[in-house]
Design an enzyme around this catalytic site. Structure first.
Site: not given
Length: 415
Positions: A118, A158, A163, A167, A172, A234, A262, A301, A305-306
């Protein structure tokens, strides 16, 4: 004059209609505008002492909002149009200009990982800068703001590349994660380091001889450090491979610290702080006032996201959520744990962090029992009201439209 303004308003609404989260509010605004405008422009009073009515003030505010939307559409086009220039600048930089094979590889990395999102963080630099300068900027100043907006997007890329590797994410932006392309695997981690180094090539290329060069450079270094610390917190809260997560670590305090470092600093504070430095603002107290709003906005935000990681539609979010499988310290789990009885806690201990569909569905079922979707909606509404009040409180120091622009983009978002 009325017809011209009305055409502009309708055109703006058409341009923005593709943004689902904003479409309804924009259409309602445009529908009500003609009647209000006619009444406003037919007003017989021209006295200097005339006190604007609440209806006239409403017209003025709505007109400003629509003009800001029109400006945002234009900025988005200019932002994307600048991408080839930014890429050319990087490929011709001293470290790369004699390495054609690396030029091609850098172009491939940048094209794949910066496009398709976005671009809210990058465009926020430009939009905030234009607002702070009352849209009175030279072409060179605007291009510098756009370049630094791309530097913020480079920082985002980056972190995302690294990430996704850590993970084990699959997708993505509706396509395979970078490490899953070109047979890269963990070798992609070096590409994340390359992306970070390109940030400072952009800052140097466009700001080296400017008074704000050092403050902007320090901002990127400081925020990169803070975000890396958030990423470390995290990771340390997540379980080691083949181990169950330590649920005692999943507290609101831990969650807030992770989110602040984060997410909030680089996604919300950095774009505005860069714009303020570009605009010549050197008052650290003003930067702190902005930070005091933008960090809670960043938490808002991240909670979204979670929630979307668990309950969002992958076709809209562009990624398949893995927070439950990864045993992440998310808003959902820190909200659910205090409500658990002993049996429910045992269920979470047995299934949270396991990478199988049955375990994930059991945890999601428990979230539904606790009415987490309803609690999320209540949190979203409460946070929106609190942030709106905070924004109102800064109106005499900074333009509120900077912060309102952020809220407009994230409130009720679906991706």
């Amino acid at each position: 004059m009325i017809n011209t303004k009305y055409y502009i308003f309708v055109r703006v609404g058409t341009l923005r209609a593709r943004f689902r989260n904003r479409m309804l509010r924009s259409n309602q605004l445009i529908t009500s505008t003609p009647k209000l405008l006619r009444k406003f422009f037919s007003s017989k009073s021209s006295s200097v002492l005339h006190r604007p009515s609440s209806e006239e003030l409403e017209i003025t505010e709505r007109s400003k909002n629509l003009l800001v939307m029109a400006s945002s559409c234009k900025i988005k086009d200019q932002f994307h149009e600048f991408f080839p220039e930014m890429l050319r600048c990087l490929k011709n930089s001293p470290p790369l200009h004699k390495l054609p094979s690396m030029q091609e590889w850098v172009e491939k990395i940048v094209e794949y990982n910066l496009k398709g999102g976005k671009m809210n963080r990058g465009m926020a630099v430009v939009e905030s800068f234009m607002i702070l300068k009352n849209h009175q900027v030279s072409e060179e100043e605007k291009n510098t703001a756009i370049a630094l907006g791309w530097a913020v997007e480079m920082l985002q890329a980056f972190f995302l590349v690294a990430d996704d590797i850590m993970d084990g994410s699959l997708t993505r932006r509706m396509k395979p994660c970078w490490y899953r392309t070109n047979n890269l695997g963990v070798k992609a981690f070096n590409d994340s380091i390359l992306l970070e180094s390109l940030i400072y090539q952009i800052v140097s290329s466009y700001c080296k001889n400017q008074h704000y060069y050092l403050p902007v450079l320090e901002l990127f270094h400081d925020v990169t450090m803070r975000t890396s610390l958030g990423q470390a917190m995290d990771l340390h809260s997540a379980p080691n491979p083949n181990e169950a997560p330590d649920l005692s670590k999943f507290t609101v305090e831990t969650y807030d610290a992770i989110v602040k470092y984060k997410t909030a600093y680089y996604s919300f504070y950095l774009p505005v702080a860069v714009a303020m430095r570009l605009a010549g603002i050197q008052d650290n107290d003003l930067l702190k006032r902005a930070e005091d709003i933008l960090l809670p906005m960043g938490r808002f935000f991240q909670v979204q996201d979670d929630y979307l990681d668990c309950f969002g539609d992958p076709e809209i979010t562009g990624k398949i959520g893995t927070d439950i499988e990864d045993g992440k310290c998310s808003w959902l789990i820190v909200t659910a744990l205090p409500m658990c009885d002993s049996a429910q806690r045992q269920l979470i201990e047995a299934h949270y962090g396991l990478k199988n569909t049955e375990s994930v569905n059991l945890v999601k079922s428990l979230y539904q029992q606790f009415d987490i979707p309803k609690l999320y909606t209540e949190y979203e509404e409460r946070s929106y009201k609190e942030l709106t009040q905070m924004i109102e409180g800064i109106k005499h120091q900074l333009p509120t439209s900077i912060f309102q622009g952020f809220m407009e983009k994230i409130y009720k978002r679906l991706n």
